[in-house]
Write an enzyme that holds these catalytic residues in place. Sequence first.
Site, PDB file in Angstrom:
ATOM      1  N   LYS A   1     -10.261   4.735 -41.906  1.00 37.78           N
ATOM      2  CA  LYS A   1      -9.536   5.731 -41.018  1.00 37.78           C
ATOM      3  C   LYS A   1      -9.568   5.555 -39.726  1.00 37.78           C
ATOM      4  CE  LYS A   1     -11.945   9.435 -41.916  1.00 37.78           C
ATOM      5  NZ  LYS A   1     -12.925   8.830 -42.615  1.00 37.78           N
TER       6      LYS A   1
ATOM      7  N   ARG B   1     -12.889  18.223 -42.824  1.00 36.83           N
ATOM      8  CA  ARG B   1     -14.068  17.701 -43.755  1.00 36.83           C
ATOM      9  C   ARG B   1     -14.416  18.488 -44.672  1.00 36.83           C
ATOM     10  NH1 ARG B   1     -15.398  13.046 -40.626  1.00 36.83           N
ATOM     11  NH2 ARG B   1     -17.499  12.200 -41.240  1.00 36.83           N
TER      12      ARG B   1
ATOM     13  N   ARG C   1     -20.635  -3.000 -41.621  1.00 33.34           N
ATOM     14  CA  ARG C   1     -19.689  -2.628 -40.424  1.00 33.34           C
ATOM     15  C   ARG C   1     -20.484  -2.691 -39.335  1.00 33.34           C
ATOM     16  NH1 ARG C   1     -16.766   3.098 -40.474  1.00 33.34           N
ATOM     17  NH2 ARG C   1     -18.690   4.216 -40.410  1.00 33.34           N
TER      18      ARG C   1
ATOM     19  N   ARG D   1     -23.956   1.289 -36.792  1.00 34.80           N
ATOM     20  CA  ARG D   1     -24.288   2.762 -36.549  1.00 34.80           C
ATOM     21  C   ARG D   1     -25.456   3.242 -37.214  1.00 34.80           C
ATOM     22  NH1 ARG D   1     -18.317   5.437 -37.711  1.00 34.80           N
ATOM     23  NH2 ARG D   1     -19.903   7.099 -38.500  1.00 34.80           N
TER      24      ARG D   1
ATOM     25  N   ARG E   1     -23.842  10.503 -46.789  1.00 32.92           N
ATOM     26  CA  ARG E   1     -22.583  10.558 -46.252  1.00 32.92           C
ATOM     27  C   ARG E   1     -21.497  10.690 -47.377  1.00 32.92           C
ATOM     28  NH1 ARG E   1     -21.690   6.156 -42.201  1.00 32.92           N
ATOM     29  NH2 ARG E   1     -19.708   7.419 -41.516  1.00 32.92           N
TER      30      ARG E   1
HETATM   31  P1  AMP Z   1     -17.410   9.823 -38.590  1.00 32.47           P
HETATM   32  O1  AMP Z   1     -17.129   8.840 -37.607  1.00 32.47           O
HETATM   33  O2  AMP Z   1     -15.853  10.410 -38.922  1.00 32.47           O
HETATM   34  O3  AMP Z   1     -17.699   9.197 -39.978  1.00 32.47           O
HETATM   35  O4  AMP Z   1     -18.261  10.994 -38.405  1.00 32.47           O
HETATM   36  C1  AMP Z   1     -19.627  10.772 -38.167  1.00 32.47           C
HETATM   37  C2  AMP Z   1     -20.295  11.891 -38.235  1.00 32.47           C
HETATM   38  O5  AMP Z   1     -19.897  12.949 -37.367  1.00 32.47           O
HETATM   39  C3  AMP Z   1     -20.260  12.759 -39.565  1.00 32.47           C
HETATM   40  O6  AMP Z   1     -21.384  12.076 -40.605  1.00 32.47           O
HETATM   41  C4  AMP Z   1     -20.635  14.120 -39.105  1.00 32.47           C
HETATM   42  O7  AMP Z   1     -22.298  14.253 -38.989  1.00 32.47           O
HETATM   43  C5  AMP Z   1     -20.106  14.223 -37.811  1.00 32.47           C
HETATM   44  N1  AMP Z   1     -18.702  14.993 -38.085  1.00 32.47           N
HETATM   45  C6  AMP Z   1     -17.446  14.091 -37.671  1.00 32.47           C
HETATM   46  N2  AMP Z   1     -16.358  14.949 -38.033  1.00 32.47           N
HETATM   47  C7  AMP Z   1     -16.871  15.958 -38.519  1.00 32.47           C
HETATM   48  C8  AMP Z   1     -16.347  17.046 -38.891  1.00 32.47           C
HETATM   49  N3  AMP Z   1     -15.013  17.415 -39.227  1.00 32.47           N
HETATM   50  N4  AMP Z   1     -17.005  18.276 -39.427  1.00 32.47           N
HETATM   51  C9  AMP Z   1     -18.365  18.279 -39.485  1.00 32.47           C
HETATM   52  N5  AMP Z   1     -19.179  16.990 -38.998  1.00 32.47           N
HETATM   53  C10 AMP Z   1     -18.244  16.117 -38.561  1.00 32.47           C
END
Ligand code: AMP
Length: 217
Positions: A13, A91, A130, A163, A174
């Site tokens: 994404k 999400r 990654r 990360r 996750r």
């Molecule tokens: P991502 O980089 O999109 O995988 O997001 C990393 C982390 O940020 C996720 O595992 C959540 O802890 C938090 N996060 C990102 N977007 C959201 C969202 N829309 N709602 C809740 N937590 C989020």
Amino acid sequence: MNIIILGAPGSGKGTQATRLAERLNLRHVSTGDLLRDAVAKQTPLGKQVESTMAEGKLVSDNIVLDLVKGAVTVHDPDDPWDGWILDGYPRNSAQAEELEDVLSSARETVEGVVFLDVPGDVIVERLSNRRTCTECKSVFNLLNRAPQVEGKCDDCGGDLVQRDDDKPETVRERLAVYEKETLPILDFYELRYDVHRVNGTRGIDEVTDEILELVSA
Ligand code: AMP
């Protein structure tokens, strides 16, 4: 043009949203990047969400809605962008509904919903390999997009790190959260929009080209 890009963690994404944003002159709104930035800067918000993110859980809906709201409802004539691409939001179904409300109040429309389809075993392999640049946030993969110099970003020379939430225990959490909370919102979108399902296991360029074709049709 306003686009929502959906998919599992590691489905590509972020990479695709960055490329589409460049090609279509869209504001790239990544909730994960905004939250990671707040954590890196240790702002009050960053301190509040740090442990939740490190555990691979979702931070509260109110916090992310606040981050997203302003970015998707800009009515500034000097706004340099031709729309936005939302990456990492919504999400869960509450966020999807809140977003619809915010957009309809602001008379904003969504022109494209893209779902990047990648099977679970590929996701686990991708996430564990990654590496992300601490400076420019470019993403590498030790298996199929390795940096030319180990541990260094090809684009800016910054340090590459894994990360915290890409470590195996957190990846499992996750993916569980994704399957339980996020995957069901596909039905929500399929009822309202023509969702473009894209096979995300192919090369990065091929995926970008297909999405561009679909959203421009
Ligand atoms: P991502 O980089 O999109 O995988 O997001 C990393 C982390 O940020 C996720 O595992 C959540 O802890 C938090 N996060 C990102 N977007 C959201 C969202 N829309 N709602 C809740 N937590 C989020």
